[in-house]
Design an enzyme around this catalytic site. Structure first.
Site, PDB file in Angstrom:
ATOM      1  N   ARG A  79     -45.206   9.502  11.466  1.00  0.00           N
ATOM      2  CA  ARG A  79     -43.758   9.649  11.582  1.00  0.00           C
ATOM      3  C   ARG A  79     -43.098   9.654  10.205  1.00  0.00           C
ATOM      4  O   ARG A  79     -42.121  10.376   9.976  1.00  0.00           O
ATOM      5  CB  ARG A  79     -43.178   8.533  12.448  1.00  0.00           C
ATOM      6  CG  ARG A  79     -41.707   8.761  12.808  1.00  0.00           C
ATOM      7  CD  ARG A  79     -41.196   7.786  13.824  1.00  0.00           C
ATOM      8  NE  ARG A  79     -41.217   6.404  13.341  1.00  0.00           N
ATOM      9  CZ  ARG A  79     -40.771   5.359  14.040  1.00  0.00           C
ATOM     10  NH1 ARG A  79     -40.300   5.542  15.266  1.00  0.00           N
ATOM     11  NH2 ARG A  79     -40.822   4.142  13.549  1.00  0.00           N
ATOM     12  N   LYS A 176     -36.163   9.340  10.237  1.00  0.00           N
ATOM     13  CA  LYS A 176     -35.950   7.910  10.013  1.00  0.00           C
ATOM     14  C   LYS A 176     -35.536   7.741   8.553  1.00  0.00           C
ATOM     15  O   LYS A 176     -36.332   7.383   7.687  1.00  0.00           O
ATOM     16  CB  LYS A 176     -37.211   7.115  10.335  1.00  0.00           C
ATOM     17  CG  LYS A 176     -36.969   5.613  10.501  1.00  0.00           C
ATOM     18  CD  LYS A 176     -38.197   4.936  11.057  1.00  0.00           C
ATOM     19  CE  LYS A 176     -38.009   3.425  11.163  1.00  0.00           C
ATOM     20  NZ  LYS A 176     -36.994   3.037  12.161  1.00  0.00           N
TER      21      LYS A 176
END
Length: 326
Positions: A79, A176
């Site tokens: 991620r 993120k």
């Protein structure tokens, strides 16, 4: 007005003068800036001209190490890479060996149970918004003490309200990034309202996510439902919970698992509301906007998923747990 002028010599000669009470949680840090690991909190600093500081121009991940086992390291690195690529941030020099840097920094911290925070900043270069002023990205690995949720929260459940903070738009919802002001404002809402969490809604009134948590509900037909992932960040704990929940389907506790839009009214009618996150694992919610969920009782799915995740943290497969030998 007399303002002290501090030099590097002042800090070296009297470092205790700069120690704060919260520094007791800080164990170790690696940074591209220092090109090494430090354990003195006074040295755990980031250059002011790294664009991650003055523009929020960076990406990050947070995960945990429990009893010497890093949980879901590969999922977090995947991620992180996705966020880095979407943000057009260069690879840090340490990137090919990032796993080794993480493990060595954890070991330097000296605690087999800890939190790991990875940051990749655009890097220093200027105080402008121009990303091309930064010639190389910087990696920061920060290790701190792990503080799990009190067991009372799992036994009694938590209260939740709807957030008034707008949902992040488009691609920004799936990066993120260190631009976390909306998330901070949501956390503030919860604190000010005297509840543990808030839930954001999209422009059409559909439930999205918490400030740092994902949500799932168990409907009247015993289906485990999660909001669609188009406008929310898919948590690594959520993804793992989905995989583990397949066992509950085979056991007959759940009928199915699916991702589909739902509004607050569906939460009010749900048998269970469950929050997922790195620190939380699987935490039941029992009150939403004053509506009791499942009679304010902790449901069987929340209990079972929490048990499965905790067992996974202890005895997961090699692709889930990365061992750190102290």
């Amino acid at each position: 007005m007399l303002v002290p002028h501090i030099t590097l010599k002042d800090i070296v000669n009297d470092p205790d003068k700069f120690i704060k009470p919260y520094h007791s949680d800080y164990l170790a840090m690696y940074s591209t800036f220092l090109k090494g690991i430090v354990r003195d909190p006074v040295l755990m600093t980031v250059p002011i001209d790294d664009h991650m500081v003055h523009r929020g121009d960076g990406v990050f991940e947070v995960f945990k190490c429990i009893n010497g086992n890093i949980y879901q390291l590969e999922a977090h690195l995947k991620r992180l890479e996705n966020s880095r690529v979407l943000a057009f941030i260069r690879e840090p020099d340490e990137y090919p060996d990032i796993r080794g840097f993480i493990i060595e920094t954890i070991k330097a911290g000296g605690s087999p149970t800890c939190m790991i925070r990875l940051f990749i900043g655009r890097g220093p270069g200027s105080m402008t918004a121009n990303p091309y002023d930064c010639k190389k990205s910087y990696l920061y690995i920060f290790i701190s003490m792990f503080h799990p949720c009190p067991e009372e929260m799992y036994e009694k459940g938590v209260s939740v309200i709807t957030s008034k903070i707008p949902l992040k738009p488009g691609v920004f919802a799936n990066i993120k990034s260190l631009n976390y002001l909306p998330n901070v404002m949501m956390a503030r809402e919860a604190q000010d309202a005297g509840v543990k969490f808030v839930l954001s809604l999209d422009e059409d009134g559909y439930v999205a996510e918490g400030s740092t948590e994902n949500i799932g509900i168990v409907d009247r037909d015993d289906g485990l439902i999660f909001p669609g992932l188009d406008r929310i960040l898919e948590g690594t704990t959520l993804a793992r919970a989905v995989w583990l929940a397949k066992k509950l389907v085979s056991e007959g506790l759940l009928t199915d698992i699916r991702f589909e839009p739902f509004k607050p009214d569906a939460v009010y009618k749900a048998k269970e509301m469950i929050f997922f996150g790195t620190t939380l694992d699987a935490l039941p919610g029992v009150l939403y906007n004053g509506h009791e969920i499942g009679g304010k009782k902790i449901g069987p799915v929340a209990k079972r998923l929490l048990s499965l995740i905790r067992e996974d943290i202890k005895h997961g497969d090699a692709d889930i747990l990365t061992r750190v030998d102290f």
